[in-house]
Scaffold this motif. Structure first.
Motif, PDB file in Angstrom:
ATOM      1  N   ILE A  82       0.833  -1.208   0.000  1.00 22.43           N
ATOM      2  CA  ILE A  82       0.000   0.000   0.000  1.00 22.43           C
ATOM      3  C   ILE A  82       0.866   1.256   0.000  1.00 22.43           C
ATOM      4  CG2 ILE A  82      -1.702   1.270   1.356  1.00 22.43           C
ATOM      5  CD1 ILE A  82      -2.737  -1.119  -0.219  1.00 22.43           C
ATOM      6  N   LEU A  83       1.987   1.180   0.771  1.00 23.71           N
ATOM      7  CA  LEU A  83       2.892   2.336   0.785  1.00 23.71           C
ATOM      8  C   LEU A  83       3.480   2.581  -0.602  1.00 23.71           C
ATOM      9  CD1 LEU A  83       4.847   2.166   4.150  1.00 23.71           C
ATOM     10  CD2 LEU A  83       3.288   3.922   3.347  1.00 23.71           C
ATOM     11  N   LEU A  84       3.888   1.483  -1.287  1.00 28.64           N
ATOM     12  CA  LEU A  84       4.447   1.633  -2.636  1.00 28.64           C
ATOM     13  C   LEU A  84       3.413   2.217  -3.590  1.00 28.64           C
ATOM     14  CD1 LEU A  84       6.593  -1.572  -3.151  1.00 28.64           C
ATOM     15  CD2 LEU A  84       7.353   0.782  -3.134  1.00 28.64           C
ATOM     16  N   LEU A  85       2.165   1.691  -3.490  1.00 27.98           N
ATOM     17  CA  LEU A  85       1.096   2.212  -4.359  1.00 27.98           C
ATOM     18  C   LEU A  85       0.860   3.696  -4.095  1.00 27.98           C
ATOM     19  CD1 LEU A  85      -1.768  -0.426  -4.592  1.00 27.98           C
ATOM     20  CD2 LEU A  85      -0.664   0.769  -6.450  1.00 27.98           C
ATOM     21  N   GLY A  86       0.815   4.052  -2.803  1.00 29.90           N
ATOM     22  CA  GLY A  86       0.589   5.447  -2.446  1.00 29.90           C
ATOM     23  C   GLY A  86       1.716   6.339  -2.926  1.00 29.90           C
ATOM     24  N   TRP A  87       2.959   5.813  -2.845  1.00 29.00           N
ATOM     25  CA  TRP A  87       4.122   6.584  -3.270  1.00 29.00           C
ATOM     26  C   TRP A  87       4.081   6.800  -4.786  1.00 29.00           C
ATOM     27  CZ3 TRP A  87       9.006   4.669  -5.513  1.00 29.00           C
ATOM     28  CH2 TRP A  87       9.973   5.684  -5.567  1.00 29.00           C
ATOM     29  N   MET A  88       3.680   5.722  -5.518  1.00 29.06           N
ATOM     30  CA  MET A  88       3.567   5.865  -6.971  1.00 29.06           C
ATOM     31  C   MET A  88       2.462   6.837  -7.349  1.00 29.06           C
ATOM     32  SD  MET A  88       3.972   1.972  -8.232  1.00 29.06           S
ATOM     33  CE  MET A  88       3.103   2.259  -9.747  1.00 29.06           C
ATOM     34  N   GLY A  89       1.370   6.809  -6.566  1.00 25.56           N
ATOM     35  CA  GLY A  89       0.240   7.660  -6.911  1.00 25.56           C
ATOM     36  C   GLY A  89       0.318   9.047  -6.308  1.00 25.56           C
ATOM     37  N   MET A  90       1.384   9.310  -5.531  1.00 23.94           N
ATOM     38  CA  MET A  90       1.438  10.592  -4.810  1.00 23.94           C
ATOM     39  C   MET A  90       1.412  11.816  -5.729  1.00 23.94           C
ATOM     40  SD  MET A  90       1.238  11.842  -1.953  1.00 23.94           S
ATOM     41  CE  MET A  90       1.548  10.591  -0.726  1.00 23.94           C
ATOM     42  N   PRO A  91       2.184  11.845  -6.860  1.00 26.27           N
ATOM     43  CA  PRO A  91       2.078  13.013  -7.753  1.00 26.27           C
ATOM     44  C   PRO A  91       0.647  13.228  -8.234  1.00 26.27           C
ATOM     45  CG  PRO A  91       3.930  11.643  -8.387  1.00 26.27           C
ATOM     46  CD  PRO A  91       3.185  10.884  -7.344  1.00 26.27           C
ATOM     47  N   GLY A  92      -0.043  12.119  -8.559  1.00 20.33           N
ATOM     48  CA  GLY A  92      -1.434  12.237  -8.982  1.00 20.33           C
ATOM     49  C   GLY A  92      -2.317  12.766  -7.871  1.00 20.33           C
ATOM     50  N   LEU A  93      -2.080  12.231  -6.634  1.00 22.14           N
ATOM     51  CA  LEU A  93      -2.912  12.661  -5.504  1.00 22.14           C
ATOM     52  C   LEU A  93      -2.702  14.142  -5.221  1.00 22.14           C
ATOM     53  CD1 LEU A  93      -2.620   9.780  -2.896  1.00 22.14           C
ATOM     54  CD2 LEU A  93      -4.505  10.345  -4.377  1.00 22.14           C
ATOM     55  N   LEU A  94      -1.443  14.617  -5.363  1.00 22.22           N
ATOM     56  CA  LEU A  94      -1.186  16.030  -5.087  1.00 22.22           C
ATOM     57  C   LEU A  94      -1.764  16.912  -6.188  1.00 22.22           C
ATOM     58  CD1 LEU A  94       2.407  15.976  -3.609  1.00 22.22           C
ATOM     59  CD2 LEU A  94       0.228  16.256  -2.445  1.00 22.22           C
ATOM     60  N   SER A  95      -1.736  16.405  -7.441  1.00 22.24           N
ATOM     61  CA  SER A  95      -2.278  17.232  -8.526  1.00 22.24           C
ATOM     62  C   SER A  95      -3.792  17.338  -8.426  1.00 22.24           C
ATOM     63  CB  SER A  95      -1.883  16.660  -9.883  1.00 22.24           C
ATOM     64  OG  SER A  95      -2.545  15.445 -10.102  1.00 22.24           O
ATOM     65  N   ILE A  96      -4.434  16.352  -7.735  1.00 18.48           N
ATOM     66  CA  ILE A  96      -5.877  16.456  -7.516  1.00 18.48           C
ATOM     67  C   ILE A  96      -6.179  17.726  -6.723  1.00 18.48           C
ATOM     68  CG2 ILE A  96      -7.831  15.379  -6.326  1.00 18.48           C
ATOM     69  CD1 ILE A  96      -6.573  12.701  -6.886  1.00 18.48           C
ATOM     70  N   LEU A  97      -5.273  18.057  -5.797  1.00 18.78           N
ATOM     71  CA  LEU A  97      -5.494  19.229  -4.946  1.00 18.78           C
ATOM     72  C   LEU A  97      -5.547  20.500  -5.787  1.00 18.78           C
ATOM     73  CD1 LEU A  97      -3.220  18.593  -1.867  1.00 18.78           C
ATOM     74  CD2 LEU A  97      -5.689  18.687  -1.943  1.00 18.78           C
ATOM     75  N   GLN A  98      -4.694  20.546  -6.829  1.00 16.77           N
ATOM     76  CA  GLN A  98      -4.672  21.758  -7.641  1.00 16.77           C
ATOM     77  C   GLN A  98      -5.862  21.852  -8.601  1.00 16.77           C
ATOM     78  OE1 GLN A  98      -0.901  20.646  -7.460  1.00 16.77           O
ATOM     79  NE2 GLN A  98      -1.238  21.894  -5.633  1.00 16.77           N
ATOM     80  N   LEU A  99      -6.454  20.680  -8.922  1.00 18.32           N
ATOM     81  CA  LEU A  99      -7.546  20.684  -9.896  1.00 18.32           C
ATOM     82  C   LEU A  99      -8.737  21.474  -9.382  1.00 18.32           C
ATOM     83  CD1 LEU A  99      -7.654  17.074 -11.361  1.00 18.32           C
ATOM     84  CD2 LEU A  99      -7.173  19.189 -12.539  1.00 18.32           C
ATOM     85  N   ASN A 100      -9.014  21.331  -8.062  1.00 20.04           N
ATOM     86  CA  ASN A 100     -10.100  22.067  -7.423  1.00 20.04           C
ATOM     87  C   ASN A 100     -11.433  21.832  -8.126  1.00 20.04           C
ATOM     88  OD1 ASN A 100     -11.210  23.593  -5.484  1.00 20.04           O
ATOM     89  ND2 ASN A 100     -10.659  25.567  -6.393  1.00 20.04           N
ATOM     90  N   VAL A 101     -11.743  20.550  -8.354  1.00 24.02           N
ATOM     91  CA  VAL A 101     -12.989  20.209  -9.039  1.00 24.02           C
ATOM     92  C   VAL A 101     -14.140  20.184  -8.043  1.00 24.02           C
ATOM     93  CG1 VAL A 101     -12.165  18.933 -11.039  1.00 24.02           C
ATOM     94  CG2 VAL A 101     -12.161  17.855  -8.814  1.00 24.02           C
ATOM     95  N   THR A 102     -15.329  20.393  -8.526  1.00 21.81           N
ATOM     96  CA  THR A 102     -16.509  20.291  -7.676  1.00 21.81           C
ATOM     97  C   THR A 102     -17.347  19.113  -8.143  1.00 21.81           C
ATOM     98  OG1 THR A 102     -17.614  21.832  -9.133  1.00 21.81           O
ATOM     99  CG2 THR A 102     -16.660  22.739  -7.133  1.00 21.81           C
ATOM    100  N   PHE A 103     -17.935  18.413  -7.184  1.00 26.50           N
ATOM    101  CA  PHE A 103     -18.767  17.270  -7.522  1.00 26.50           C
ATOM    102  C   PHE A 103     -20.046  17.760  -8.197  1.00 26.50           C
ATOM    103  CE2 PHE A 103     -16.262  15.515  -4.021  1.00 26.50           C
ATOM    104  CZ  PHE A 103     -15.821  14.370  -4.634  1.00 26.50           C
ATOM    105  N   SER A 104     -20.332  17.185  -9.373  1.00 25.11           N
ATOM    106  CA  SER A 104     -21.551  17.613 -10.060  1.00 25.11           C
ATOM    107  C   SER A 104     -22.271  16.391 -10.608  1.00 25.11           C
ATOM    108  CB  SER A 104     -21.206  18.554 -11.213  1.00 25.11           C
ATOM    109  OG  SER A 104     -20.399  17.863 -12.134  1.00 25.11           O
ATOM    110  N   LEU A 105     -23.561  16.439 -10.635  1.00 24.80           N
ATOM    111  CA  LEU A 105     -24.358  15.320 -11.123  1.00 24.80           C
ATOM    112  C   LEU A 105     -24.545  15.439 -12.629  1.00 24.80           C
ATOM    113  CD1 LEU A 105     -27.183  15.180  -8.452  1.00 24.80           C
ATOM    114  CD2 LEU A 105     -25.319  13.583  -8.723  1.00 24.80           C
ATOM    115  N   PRO A 106     -24.118  14.413 -13.406  1.00 24.42           N
ATOM    116  CA  PRO A 106     -24.437  14.429 -14.835  1.00 24.42           C
ATOM    117  C   PRO A 106     -25.914  14.109 -15.018  1.00 24.42           C
ATOM    118  CG  PRO A 106     -23.350  12.396 -14.264  1.00 24.42           C
ATOM    119  CD  PRO A 106     -23.382  13.220 -13.019  1.00 24.42           C
ATOM    120  N   SER A 107     -26.467  14.531 -16.148  1.00 24.34           N
ATOM    121  CA  SER A 107     -27.897  14.277 -16.343  1.00 24.34           C
ATOM    122  C   SER A 107     -28.116  12.810 -16.686  1.00 24.34           C
ATOM    123  CB  SER A 107     -28.427  15.156 -17.464  1.00 24.34           C
ATOM    124  OG  SER A 107     -27.915  14.688 -18.689  1.00 24.34           O
TER     125      SER A 107
END
Lengths: 103, 172
Positions: free
Chosen positions: B98-123
């Motif tokens: 899990i630590l290895l997976l988290g370490w590999m995904g860390m750049p992605g997880l941090l870039s999620i923070l910058q995306l600043n998306v809002t949850f929206s319902l598709p029709s």
């Protein structure tokens, strides 16, 4: 640093994955192995929804997740039917005593 | 929003852990149903209510009924079994992966923070189009899977019964 909801879901995906892996390693009961597989697939569904949501393609992630749910249910049904038959034929659900390769 | 998600996700992981720690199979199946319900709630909050409904009805409903039925037929094994892999080793392996997976995904997880998306319902129309038109191969695959599952269960459950019945007949 503040966490967004997507980060929390990503941590949840990793956590459920860890619990499922641990269950597969630590259990010897055939039915409990199916429970561990179910937890692993729940993590996969959550990951698919998260990925679709982050790429702005929620509906694509959702339709893939539905396919995974159907496949997962079929796996559970077949696994449980197998467990029932193994219990009838061998009288046990213990994976160790089912194995023919002795240590 | 984040608070709700934290509660739901922590609850789901707690239920999953409890279902692995439970000694009785029935208790384990009930904790699994709780995990499924909380995951469905998280999916609903993330804007995919169709999947949430299916996950809740199939994951927490149908699969739990199947588990209770199978445990009823196969019976509980009361003896507490020692795991094949030593417990510290399995915990260490899982933590490492899990630590290895988290370490590999860390750049992605941090870039999620910058995306600043809002949850929206598709029709609902978007979902219908994506599911029935763009992913029509998946629908065909699901139908095939359901038939394969039904045939597999019929084969598994009927084979030994007929074999046992025929052997009884031959013994008579």
């Amino acid at each position: 640093m503040t966490f967004s909801a997507a980060n929390v879901v990503a941590v949840g995906v990793l956590g459920l994955l860890g619990v499922g892996f641990y269950g597969l390693l630590a259990t010897r009961n055939l039915i409990k192995v199916v429970v561990a597989l179910q937890i692993l697939v729940k993590s996969a569904i959550l990951g698919l929804i998260l990925a679709g949501y982050l790429r702005g393609q929620v509906v694509l992630g959702a339709s893939l997740a539905i396919t995974v749910i159907v496949a997962d249910t079929i796996v559970a049904v077949i696994g449980l039917a197998l467990a029932v038959q193994v219990r009838r034929k061998f009288g046990t659900l213990d994976l160790r005593s089912l194995s023919t390769l002795r240590r | 929003m984040v608070g709700v998600m934290v509660v739901v996700i922590v609850g789901a992981i707690f239920c999953a852990l409890q279902s692995m720690r439970a000694n009785r199979l029935l208790v384990s199946a009930l904790w699994l149903a709780g995990t499924s319900a909380l995951v469905a709630l998280a999916i609903f909050v993330m804007g995919a209510p169709e999947v949430a409904v299916i996950e809740l009805s199939v994951g927490a409903g149908l699969v739990t009924v199947l588990f209770v039925f199978a445990i009823n037929v196969a019976g509980e094994e009361p003896i507490k079994l020692k795991p094949l892999v030593p417990r510290p080793l399995s915990i260490g392996l899982v933590a490492l992966s899990i630590l290895l997976l988290g370490w590999m995904g860390m750049p992605g997880l941090l870039s999620i923070l910058q995306l600043n998306v809002t949850f929206s319902l598709p029709s609902a129309a978007d979902f219908t189009r994506a599911f029935w038109e763009q992913r029509s191969l998946d629908v065909v695959a699901q139908i095939v899977l359901v038939f394969a599952g039904v045939l597999g269960v019929l084969g598994l459950l009927s084979d030994t019964e007929t074999a046992g019945g025929s052997s009884e007949e031959t013994q008579k």
